[in-house]
Every structure is written in structure tokens, then in C-alpha cells.
Design a protein around this motif. Structure first.
Motif, PDB file in Angstrom:
ATOM      1  N   PHE A 103      20.786   3.061 -10.626  1.00 15.72           N
ATOM      2  CA  PHE A 103      21.877   4.017 -10.467  1.00 15.72           C
ATOM      3  C   PHE A 103      21.466   5.186  -9.576  1.00 15.72           C
ATOM      4  CE2 PHE A 103      25.439   6.644 -11.763  1.00 15.72           C
ATOM      5  CZ  PHE A 103      26.436   5.697 -11.810  1.00 15.72           C
ATOM      6  N   SER A 129      34.419   6.427 -16.169  1.00 13.57           N
ATOM      7  CA  SER A 129      34.664   5.612 -14.980  1.00 13.57           C
ATOM      8  C   SER A 129      36.146   5.586 -14.639  1.00 13.57           C
ATOM      9  CB  SER A 129      34.210   4.170 -15.213  1.00 13.57           C
ATOM     10  OG  SER A 129      32.828   4.110 -15.191  1.00 13.57           O
ATOM     11  N   SER A 187      31.108   6.310 -21.288  1.00 13.95           N
ATOM     12  CA  SER A 187      30.820   6.091 -19.873  1.00 13.95           C
ATOM     13  C   SER A 187      31.951   5.303 -19.214  1.00 13.95           C
ATOM     14  CB  SER A 187      29.488   5.361 -19.702  1.00 13.95           C
ATOM     15  OG  SER A 187      29.638   3.983 -19.946  1.00 13.95           O
ATOM     16  N   GLN A 247      28.054  11.895 -12.533  1.00 15.13           N
ATOM     17  CA  GLN A 247      27.218  10.708 -12.328  1.00 15.13           C
ATOM     18  C   GLN A 247      25.797  10.902 -12.860  1.00 15.13           C
ATOM     19  OE1 GLN A 247      28.694   7.948 -10.954  1.00 15.13           O
ATOM     20  NE2 GLN A 247      30.579   9.093 -10.833  1.00 15.13           N
ATOM     21  N   TYR A 303      25.245   9.367 -16.220  1.00 11.85           N
ATOM     22  CA  TYR A 303      24.936   7.937 -16.326  1.00 11.85           C
ATOM     23  C   TYR A 303      23.425   7.694 -16.301  1.00 11.85           C
ATOM     24  CZ  TYR A 303      29.838   6.769 -15.563  1.00 11.85           C
ATOM     25  OH  TYR A 303      31.179   6.651 -15.697  1.00 11.85           O
ATOM     26  N   LYS A 359      26.487   0.318 -13.001  1.00  8.95           N
ATOM     27  CA  LYS A 359      27.185   0.538 -14.264  1.00  8.95           C
ATOM     28  C   LYS A 359      27.097  -0.682 -15.173  1.00  8.95           C
ATOM     29  CE  LYS A 359      30.173   4.260 -12.905  1.00  8.95           C
ATOM     30  NZ  LYS A 359      31.454   4.709 -12.387  1.00  8.95           N
ATOM     31  N   GLY A 373      32.823   2.404  -9.405  1.00 11.94           N
ATOM     32  CA  GLY A 373      32.249   1.245 -10.083  1.00 11.94           C
ATOM     33  C   GLY A 373      33.066  -0.031  -9.980  1.00 11.94           C
ATOM     34  N   GLY A 392      28.019   0.631  -7.093  1.00 10.94           N
ATOM     35  CA  GLY A 392      28.254   1.349  -8.341  1.00 10.94           C
ATOM     36  C   GLY A 392      28.496   0.395  -9.495  1.00 10.94           C
TER      37      GLY A 392
END
Lengths: 119, 490
Positions: free
Chosen positions: B326, B412, B408, B304, B307, B389, B379, B385
Motif C-alpha cells: 500500500f 473506500s 476500511s 490513506q 490503511y 486493499k 481501489g 489500489g
């Protein structure tokens, strides 16, 4: 930064890095101490050439050395001293509990090695 | 006004001293600790509202104006993360006190805990590079004690890795500060924004990447994350939850702060995006290979972090805002997932996926707490989340960085896969005989309230995103920070 300090810092970083990569915990700790000394030297050297003590009296003009980085390096020395002491205590506990001073292989590495051997 | 901005640091420091004075009585320590944490939450929320309305609060400590003295800068980014971390600190403390074993086994737990809180607050508020180093040291030293206090032989060895890495990173940070001081003659962040412009390009880039690497070790980005999954799961649950929620995110905060302020870029930074993509993928692949709840979650921390670095790497207002959203989402969700993992361990006696089955049948309420947090991490809409995202993906499309956005999204999907692994292994299946161990009510309440905060973030996503955008505008606009800090007297 003067050459002496720069070269000294380089030597300390080099030796320290070599020691940190060893398998014995006692060597790693000594290595960490050397790296910390190297960092402190760089910080000390960052103030420029040595000069008069920075105590400014009325009516005098002169070149004074920078007091700030000396204050910074004192703080840094105290902090690294404290953490190194904690690290030594931990290393001692680890030694009394396990009876050896060696650093084990990584958990994941061992898992993969076992999986390969089984095959 | 300006006193309020110092309270987030002063309250925990005072509480730490007070708990040491009354350490004969555990009850008194608990009362002081929890009272201090509640007060910190109140102050942080007051700051959150005030700073947004009236602008940032700047304090020149000791009456020495910047750049000579040390400044505390409570701007939008700092107070947003301050409020989030204060909430996480309070929830985890209540969990720790309810679990009893945590503060009964470590004398001085509350003092160390409050020191950690003070370190976090100082790291967020300081406007001075060297004070940032000191704040990190306060925070990390407290974390060393919390991590190692209960450790036996093998755990001590793994914890030593954490301490050694921490010490190496500190020495490198010190070196970076020394070099920056050597070329600019200042360590004040606001002053550095201008003075670094005069530094030749190559040297400037070198300093920037050195700082990025140092904070990257603390934030556990690829390839500097190996210490994290080995050390975090060893600590008692509340401690792991706190580390997972807070410590790495403070590293990310330091990266965001220093990169936007000192080393701004006109467009996306390719190297940063590559590192972000690798962090996401390697972290999540590591998680898939694990067989223990806490170890799976630990690898997810790494994933994470990628991200957040991606959002920063876009170097647009939208990207940085998404990264901030985030970070907020992660602090809450990560801490609550670890607390749920701890609940499973308490009620079943172990967190190994193979050994636990059918928790959904045996303790449905634990499953009910796990599900929203896990879906949020992966997400799924409408959880927090998803908000983060979505903002990141939109920011990525905005600058045309298709590759990293694709990576990304792949990460996920893999996150969902590893969450189903926990869900299928632990919560589904045939329950074993016998009833689960009883779980203290306070632990359940603390976990439930943190999960609830996560849901509130999802419901109140619009205000949060707007707040983060205003914070990002402050960060990205050149000269804003300098204008705030310089010339503030006393």
C-alpha cells in the motif's frame, strides 16, 4: 539521570508547552526554544552520572562519563538552532507582510463558524 | 558491493553541492539535478534486484562495527521504498523543470531538492535511531524551504504551522531517543532489539507509544493530522506532489520499522487498529467537505495513511506485507494525482471545483490521466489500489479483525464519492468559452509517466506482492535484522 537535570527538563517542557499554546508567534517561538532545550537536557542526562572526562590514558582505570550522548546533544543543538533561525526569518516575513504577530484561527474552524452565523 | 548502498545518499548530496557551485547557470543546475535523479533511480533499481537475490547489504560507516558505529542497512523493505521514491522524485523533478516557474523563482531549488532526496534515502537506509532523527531533520528542513519560498502573507502563516509542528515533533523524537538511550545505553536499532527486552514492560510500552506518536505526527495519523491539509496545498504543485507522495510515507516507514523491530507484538494491536480506523474515516469525511482539488487530495493523504497503519496493526506477515504494498502504491498514485491537479490548475487557471467545468471536453488527455489514478486511489480493480486493499482485507480476515476491515471498506466507498465530486465538478459539465491555457509538454510527459508507473504496479502486482511478503518475513522474523547488522566490519 540526576534529579537536577530531570526537574530542569520538566520545568522547560512545562513552560515551553504553555508558551507554544499562546496566540502570539513570538511567544510560540520562544516556547519552541524552551522545549528544544528540555529535550536536549534529557538527552544530556541520559548518559548517567557525571564522571571523569572520557580521555583514556594507558595504564589508568577509572570511571569515565559517556561521550556519546554529548556528541548527540551537540548535533541536536546545531539542528534546532538552524531551524529556529529559519522560523524567526519566516515569522519576520509574516510580520512584515501582515503587520501583526497573532496566529489566525484554523481555516476549517472559520468556515464552520461562518456557516453557523449564516444560519 | 557495500559502496553501492551508500550511493543513494552520496549522489544527491554531491549533486546538491555541485548545483550550488554552478548556480549562475540555471541550465547547468537542471542538467545536474536531473542526471543525479536518473542515477539515483538506476542505483535504487540495482539495489532492489541485488538485495532480493543476494540478501541485505550492510555498511558500517567509517569502519566502526555495530553497535559502536553507525550502520546503513539496505534490506528488502528499505530498497523497495528507495526505488519507489527515486522514481517519484525523478518524475516530479521533470515536472518542476518543465513548469519553469518553480526553479526560476527559487534560487537553489535544485540544491534543496537534492538535499530532500538525500534525507529520504538516509531515513530509509539508516540502522541507527539518532541518524534517523538527523535524516528526518535534513528532509524536513528542505521541505520547509520548498514550502515557504514563494509564500505571501497568508501562506507564510499557514506554512509556519507546518514548521512549528515539525519542530515540536523533532523535540519529542529527541526526547524519545534520550529516554531510550537512558534505559538501554544504545541507539543502534539492531542492538536495541535485544537490549529493550530487558526493560520492564510498562516502560517499554511507554517508549514504544512515544515513538509511535512522534512518527505519527510526521505521518499525519488521527488525531495528529491537522497541520497537513492547511499547509500542503499552498506550495507549488510539484512540491505538494512530492510532499504528498513521500514525506508522510517516510513517517509510516519509520513506524513500521521501529514497531516491528523494537516493539513486536504477538497479535493485533487494538489501539493501533482503532487509530487506523479513525484516521481513514475522519480523513475521508474531511475530503468530502472540501471544494478545491488539492485540498480534497490532501485530506485523502490522511485517510490513506490509516490503511497502512491498519496493515501494521494486524501484526502478521500478511498484514505488514499488505501495508508495504500500500505504501508503494500510495507514493506513486498520490504524487500523480497531485500532478494531474496541477495540470488542471495550469490549463484552467484555478483548482476550485466550482470555477472549473468540462475539462473532459476541453482537455480530454488530462481527464485520461486523472481517471486511472482516481480509480486506483478508490481501489477499483484492476488498478494498484485494489491490489493493496485486497491484500489488507485478506490480512484482516486472517486475524479476525472484522470491525476495522468494515471501516476500511466504508472509507473506500466514501473515497469513491469524493472522487466523483472532483470528476463531476471539474471534468464533466458544460465547458466554458475560450481555449485552455497551454501546458508545457514536459509537465504532461512527467505526469503521464508517473501514471504509467502506477499502471505497471497494477499489472506487475504479483511480483510486487511477493517481494513485499519476503520483506515482511524479514521484518517479522525475530533476530534477522540483528543477525545482519552485528559483526559487519567496514
Amino acid at each position: 539521570m540526576t534529579w537536577t537535570i530531570a526537574i530542569m527538563a520538566g520545568v522547560l517542557f512545562g513552560t515551553g508547552t504553555y508558551l507554544v499554546l499562546q496566540k502570539l508567534l513570538s511567544r510560540i517561538i520562544v516556547g519552541l526554544g524552551l522545549i528544544a532545550h528540555g529535550a536536549n537536557l534529557i538527552l544530556l542526562g541520559s548518559g548517567g552520572e557525571p564522571a571523569e572526562p572520557p580521555i583514556i590514558e594507558a595504564g589508568t582505570v577509572g570511571t569515565y562519563s559517556d561521550p556519546l550522548e554529548q556528541a548527540l546533544v551537540l548535533t541536536a543543538i546545531v539542528i534546532t538552532f538552524g531551524i529556529t533561525a529559519l522560523l524567526l526569518a519566516l515569522a519576520f516575513r509574516s510580520w512584515t507582510e501582515q503587520g501583526s504577530d497573532g496566529v489566525e484561527d484554523d481555516t476549517e474552524d472559520r468556515r464552520i463558524a461562518r456557516a453557523v452565523l449564516r444560519r | 558491493m557495500s559502496t553501492m548502498a551508500t550511493l543513494p545518499i552520496v549522489i544527491p548530496l554531491a549533486a546538491a553541492a555541485m548545483t550550488l557551485i554552478v548556480q549562475r547557470s540555471l541550465k547547468a543546475e537542471r542538467v545536474i539535478g536531473i542526471a543525479a535523479s536518473i542515477a539515483s533511480v538506476a542505483v535504487a533499481i540495482w539495489l532492489l534486484v541485488t538485495v532480493d537475490q543476494d540478501g541485505a547489504i550492510v555498511v558500517a560507516i567509517g569502519g566502526w562495527a555495530a553497535p559502536v558505529g553507525i550502520s546503513l542497512v539496505a534490506d528488502r523493505l528499505a530498497v523497495l521504498l528507495l526505488a519507489t521514491s527515486a522514481v517519484a522524485l525523478l518524475a516530479v523533478l521533470i515536472y518542476a523543470v518543465s513548469q519553469k516557474s518553480t526553479d526560476e523563482e527559487l534560487r537553489g531549488f535544485h540544491a534543496v531538492y537534492q538535499m530532500l532526496a538525500a534525507g529520504v534515502a538516509l531515513a530509509l537506509l539508516t540502522g541507527d535511531l539518532f541518524t534517523l532523527f538527523v535524516a528526518f531533520e535534513i528532509m524536513l528542513t528542505a521541505s520547509y524551504v520548498l514550502l515557504t519560498h514563494r509564500a505571501g502573507g497568508t501562506e507564510t502563516r499557514a506554512a509556519l504551522t507546518y514548521v512549528v509542528i515539525g519542530l515540536v515533533a523533532s523535540a519529542l523524537l529527541l526526547t524519545a531517543i534520550g529516554l531510550i538511550y537512558a534505559v538501554t545505553g544504545t541507539v543502534n536499532l539492531a542492538d536495541l532489539t535485544v537490549k529493550l527486552d530487558a526493560v520492564p514492560g510498562g516502560l517499554r510500552a511507554g517508549l514504544g507509544w512515544l515513538l509511535f506518536m512522534v512518527f505519527g505526527i510526521k505521518a499525519a495519523i488521527f488525531p495528529l493530522f491537522f497541520w497537513l491539509p492547511d499547509s500542503y496545498p499552498l506550495a507549488p504543485t510539484p512540491v505538494t506532489a512530492l510532499f504528498a507522495g513521500l514525506l508522510t510515507k517516510i513517517g509510516v516507514y519509520a513506524i513500521i520499522r521501529t514497531q516491528t523491530l523494537l516493539f513486536p507484538s504477538d497479535g493485533p494491536v487494538t489501539l493501533m487498529l482503532v487509530i487506523a480506523g479513525l484516521t481513514m474515516i475522519v480523513g475521508v469525511l474531511g475530503a468530502i467537505a472540501q471544494k478545491d482539488i488539492k485540498r480534497i487530495l490532501s485530506f485523502h493523504i490522511v485517510s490513506q495513511i490509516g490503511y497502512m497503519i491498519m496493515g501494521l496493526g494486524f501484526f502478521t506477515v500478511a498484514g505488514v506485507a499488505a501495508a508495504i504494498v500500500f505504501v508503494v502504491h500510495q507514493i506513486i498514485v498520490k504524487a500523480s494525482l497531485f500532478l494531474v491537479g496541477g495540470l488542471v490548475e495550469s490549463s484552467e487557471g484555478t483548482g476550485a471545483i466550482d470555477a472549473v467545468n468540462g475539462v473532459a471536453r476541453r482537455s480530454p488527455w488530462i481527464a485520461a490521466l486523472f481517471l486511472p489514478s482516481a480509480l486506483s486511489l478508490a481501489g477499483f480493480p484492476p488498478f494498484s489500489g485494489f491490489v493493496g486493499k485486497l491484500a489488507l482485507v485478506e490480512a484482516g480476515f486472517g486475524v479476525g479483525s472484522w470491525a476495522v476491515v468494515g471501516v476500511s471498506l466504508l472509507a473506500s466507498v466514501l473515497t469513491v464519492f469524493s472522487m466523483t465530486k472532483i470528476w463531476g465538478g471539474v471534468f464533466w459539465g458544460k465547458p466554458k468559452d475560450g481555449s485552455p491555457f497551454p501546458v508545457a509538454r514536459g509537465m504532461a510527459v512527467a505526469t503521464a509517466s508517473l501514471v504509467a508507473v502506477g499502471l505497471i504496479i497494477a499489472v506487475g502486482a504479483q511480483p510486487l506482492v511477493e517481494y513485499a511478503e519476503r520483506a515482511a518475513v524479514d521484518l517479522m522474523a525475530e533476530g534477522t535484522y540483528r543477525g545482519l547488522v552485528m559483526g559487519v566490519q567496514g
